[in-house]
Design a protein around this motif. Structure first.
Motif, PDB file in Angstrom:
ATOM      1  N   ILE A  57     -25.700  17.035   5.962  1.00 47.84           N
ATOM      2  CA  ILE A  57     -26.802  17.123   5.001  1.00 47.84           C
ATOM      3  C   ILE A  57     -27.521  18.456   5.143  1.00 47.84           C
ATOM      4  CG2 ILE A  57     -29.108  16.217   4.493  1.00 47.84           C
ATOM      5  CD1 ILE A  57     -27.927  13.396   4.996  1.00 47.84           C
ATOM      6  N   LEU A  70     -25.392  21.049   3.655  1.00 47.16           N
ATOM      7  CA  LEU A  70     -25.395  20.929   2.192  1.00 47.16           C
ATOM      8  C   LEU A  70     -26.674  21.506   1.599  1.00 47.16           C
ATOM      9  CD1 LEU A  70     -23.886  17.391   1.483  1.00 47.16           C
ATOM     10  CD2 LEU A  70     -22.932  19.609   0.843  1.00 47.16           C
ATOM     11  N   ASP A  71     -27.788  21.223   2.239  1.00 47.58           N
ATOM     12  CA  ASP A  71     -29.051  21.748   1.728  1.00 47.58           C
ATOM     13  C   ASP A  71     -29.033  23.265   1.723  1.00 47.58           C
ATOM     14  OD1 ASP A  71     -30.056  19.275   1.225  1.00 47.58           O
ATOM     15  OD2 ASP A  71     -31.247  19.132   3.044  1.00 47.58           O
ATOM     16  N   ILE A  93     -26.636  24.376  -1.054  1.00 45.86           N
ATOM     17  CA  ILE A  93     -27.214  24.167  -2.387  1.00 45.86           C
ATOM     18  C   ILE A  93     -28.239  25.255  -2.692  1.00 45.86           C
ATOM     19  CG2 ILE A  93     -28.719  22.639  -3.745  1.00 45.86           C
ATOM     20  CD1 ILE A  93     -27.249  20.261  -2.323  1.00 45.86           C
ATOM     21  N   GLU A 149     -28.359  28.211  -1.486  1.00 44.84           N
ATOM     22  CA  GLU A 149     -27.611  29.450  -1.647  1.00 44.84           C
ATOM     23  C   GLU A 149     -27.034  29.553  -3.057  1.00 44.84           C
ATOM     24  OE1 GLU A 149     -25.165  30.861   1.953  1.00 44.84           O
ATOM     25  OE2 GLU A 149     -23.690  29.974   0.606  1.00 44.84           O
ATOM     26  N   LEU A 150     -26.451  28.460  -3.503  1.00 48.48           N
ATOM     27  CA  LEU A 150     -25.838  28.454  -4.825  1.00 48.48           C
ATOM     28  C   LEU A 150     -26.895  28.565  -5.919  1.00 48.48           C
ATOM     29  CD1 LEU A 150     -22.957  25.827  -4.510  1.00 48.48           C
ATOM     30  CD2 LEU A 150     -22.942  28.287  -4.088  1.00 48.48           C
ATOM     31  N   GLN A 151     -28.051  27.969  -5.671  1.00 46.17           N
ATOM     32  CA  GLN A 151     -29.107  28.062  -6.666  1.00 46.17           C
ATOM     33  C   GLN A 151     -29.627  29.488  -6.777  1.00 46.17           C
ATOM     34  OE1 GLN A 151     -31.532  24.823  -5.279  1.00 46.17           O
ATOM     35  NE2 GLN A 151     -30.804  23.425  -6.892  1.00 46.17           N
ATOM     36  N   ALA A 186     -27.846  32.142  -6.118  1.00 46.48           N
ATOM     37  CA  ALA A 186     -26.783  32.893  -6.784  1.00 46.48           C
ATOM     38  C   ALA A 186     -26.830  32.643  -8.285  1.00 46.48           C
ATOM     39  CB  ALA A 186     -25.427  32.497  -6.219  1.00 46.48           C
ATOM     40  N   ARG A 187     -27.090  31.410  -8.643  1.00 43.82           N
ATOM     41  CA  ARG A 187     -27.173  31.064 -10.063  1.00 43.82           C
ATOM     42  C   ARG A 187     -28.287  31.856 -10.746  1.00 43.82           C
ATOM     43  NH1 ARG A 187     -28.956  28.924 -14.409  1.00 43.82           N
ATOM     44  NH2 ARG A 187     -27.781  27.369 -15.587  1.00 43.82           N
ATOM     45  N   LEU A 216     -27.228  35.419 -11.264  1.00 43.27           N
ATOM     46  CA  LEU A 216     -26.252  35.565 -12.343  1.00 43.27           C
ATOM     47  C   LEU A 216     -26.911  35.390 -13.697  1.00 43.27           C
ATOM     48  CD1 LEU A 216     -23.151  33.744 -10.861  1.00 43.27           C
ATOM     49  CD2 LEU A 216     -23.455  36.183 -11.300  1.00 43.27           C
ATOM     50  N   SER A 217     -27.880  34.513 -13.727  1.00 47.46           N
ATOM     51  CA  SER A 217     -28.603  34.284 -14.970  1.00 47.46           C
ATOM     52  C   SER A 217     -29.331  35.557 -15.389  1.00 47.46           C
ATOM     53  CB  SER A 217     -29.571  33.124 -14.755  1.00 47.46           C
ATOM     54  OG  SER A 217     -30.166  32.750 -15.969  1.00 47.46           O
ATOM     55  N   LEU A 243     -28.514  38.574 -14.478  1.00 48.01           N
ATOM     56  CA  LEU A 243     -27.491  39.559 -14.837  1.00 48.01           C
ATOM     57  C   LEU A 243     -26.992  39.323 -16.256  1.00 48.01           C
ATOM     58  CD1 LEU A 243     -25.537  41.845 -14.039  1.00 48.01           C
ATOM     59  CD2 LEU A 243     -23.924  40.081 -13.318  1.00 48.01           C
ATOM     60  N   SER A 244     -26.718  38.080 -16.539  1.00 45.62           N
ATOM     61  CA  SER A 244     -26.197  37.727 -17.856  1.00 45.62           C
ATOM     62  C   SER A 244     -27.162  38.162 -18.957  1.00 45.62           C
ATOM     63  CB  SER A 244     -25.946  36.226 -17.901  1.00 45.62           C
ATOM     64  OG  SER A 244     -25.454  35.852 -19.167  1.00 45.62           O
ATOM     65  N   PHE A 283     -27.465  41.013  -7.245  1.00 42.61           N
ATOM     66  CA  PHE A 283     -27.936  40.107  -6.191  1.00 42.61           C
ATOM     67  C   PHE A 283     -28.995  40.759  -5.306  1.00 42.61           C
ATOM     68  CE2 PHE A 283     -23.558  38.920  -7.222  1.00 42.61           C
ATOM     69  CZ  PHE A 283     -23.739  37.604  -7.589  1.00 42.61           C
ATOM     70  N   ASP A 292     -31.362  39.021  -2.648  1.00 42.65           N
ATOM     71  CA  ASP A 292     -30.831  37.738  -2.164  1.00 42.65           C
ATOM     72  C   ASP A 292     -30.567  37.803  -0.660  1.00 42.65           C
ATOM     73  OD1 ASP A 292     -30.960  37.081  -4.753  1.00 42.65           O
ATOM     74  OD2 ASP A 292     -28.872  36.535  -5.004  1.00 42.65           O
ATOM     75  N   ARG A 332     -20.753  39.794 -18.721  1.00 39.20           N
ATOM     76  CA  ARG A 332     -21.552  38.646 -19.128  1.00 39.20           C
ATOM     77  C   ARG A 332     -20.707  37.371 -19.153  1.00 39.20           C
ATOM     78  NH1 ARG A 332     -25.557  36.526 -22.720  1.00 39.20           N
ATOM     79  NH2 ARG A 332     -24.382  36.338 -24.648  1.00 39.20           N
ATOM     80  N   ILE A 360     -21.729  30.644 -13.776  1.00 40.91           N
ATOM     81  CA  ILE A 360     -22.926  29.797 -13.813  1.00 40.91           C
ATOM     82  C   ILE A 360     -22.535  28.345 -14.105  1.00 40.91           C
ATOM     83  CG2 ILE A 360     -24.977  29.258 -15.179  1.00 40.91           C
ATOM     84  CD1 ILE A 360     -25.466  32.307 -15.366  1.00 40.91           C
ATOM     85  N   LEU A 401     -21.037  26.950 -11.064  1.00 41.82           N
ATOM     86  CA  LEU A 401     -22.060  26.726 -10.039  1.00 41.82           C
ATOM     87  C   LEU A 401     -22.857  25.461 -10.342  1.00 41.82           C
ATOM     88  CD1 LEU A 401     -23.513  30.274  -9.308  1.00 41.82           C
ATOM     89  CD2 LEU A 401     -22.290  28.779  -7.728  1.00 41.82           C
TER      90      LEU A 401
END
Lengths: 134, 134
Positions: free
Chosen positions: A93, A96-97, A100, A102-104, A106-107, A110-111, A113-114, A131, A134, B86, B93, B96
DNA sequence: CTTGACTCCGTATCATGGTACGGAGCGTAT
DNA sequence: ATACGCTCCGTACCATGATACGGAGTCAAG
């Protein structure tokens, strides 16, 4: 209720070779052959319990356990070792936390960047700095 | 401002062999040798830009890009290809979001399992059913 | 002017989680 | 009773992302 290895593979959503691989790794056991009346005996038969194990393996992998750890969990289940099971679950756990979070992050990067790359021409699209921070 | 490969590795938080590996995979380029006065020339020198790339690689890996994709992103950066960048970001994303949801579900299952196994004796500790319903 | 730390480069090896191949044997339907 | 499909098993190979090894070269300090 009696599966051949191919049926078991289907039921578990994996390939036949994967079943055998798991058997070699001690995640599934190898049932006795059916009828030993030939030089090598008949095909092996599997049951609902094997399907259950197979599905557990799938989910546990998703949760980030290694096959090694999954093998241990299966042994703990047989031994009813609650303490150790709890420890493994707790450790996972925490991992995982962290994952999670880390992935958030990164998201979010990317958002950003996009969005930055959306404007056709003009304005930055700084892939290399996507990044930063980060 | 001029790094040896070992300094670069340090600055990027990776090993020297990893740098060379990335060079072979086209993620980092191989600078010219320093002084070509010997049969093989001197050591290669790296700059701040290489550190930047190295850090980008680290973050992009965390975001789930493969090294192959990261190589492409670096090329896109050089080519200033906004559209493709993009697209790659958007696809990642989506992946992810799926991954995060999956991990959150796994976390919930493990949390339930951990609680169930907490009671010393008595009550179930159903490892094999921990992910039932996932 | 040698020693020691570092570099370069090719090639080999590792860990993880499979996937494939090939030659037997077996079993069921025609 | 024979052919087709499945099974068994050992062994080999794959992809990904590194990590290690070994011999040769180089460079700076003592």
């Amino acid at each position: 209720m009696a599966f051949t290895i191919a049926k078991l593979a289907d039921a578990g959503g994996v390939g036949v070779e994967t079943i055998r691989f798991y058997q070699r790794r001690g995640l599934l056991d190898v049932p006795k052959r059916n009828s030993g009346d030939g030089p090598t005996g008949g095909a092996r038969r599997y049951g609902q319990d094997d399907v259950r194990r197979l599905r557990f393996i799938r989910s546990a992998k998703t949760a980030g356990f290694t096959l090694e750890e999954i093998a241990e969990l299966l042994r703990l289940d047989a031994a009813n070792d609650r303490a150790r099971a709890r420890d493994l679950a707790s450790a996972r756990i925490l991992a995982l936390d962290a994952k999670i979070a880390e992935l958030q992050a990164a998201r979010a990067s990317l958002s950003r960047l996009s969005k930055a790359c959306a404007r056709q021409q003009g304005g930055p699209c700084p892939i290399l700095d996507a990044f930063a921070g980060d």
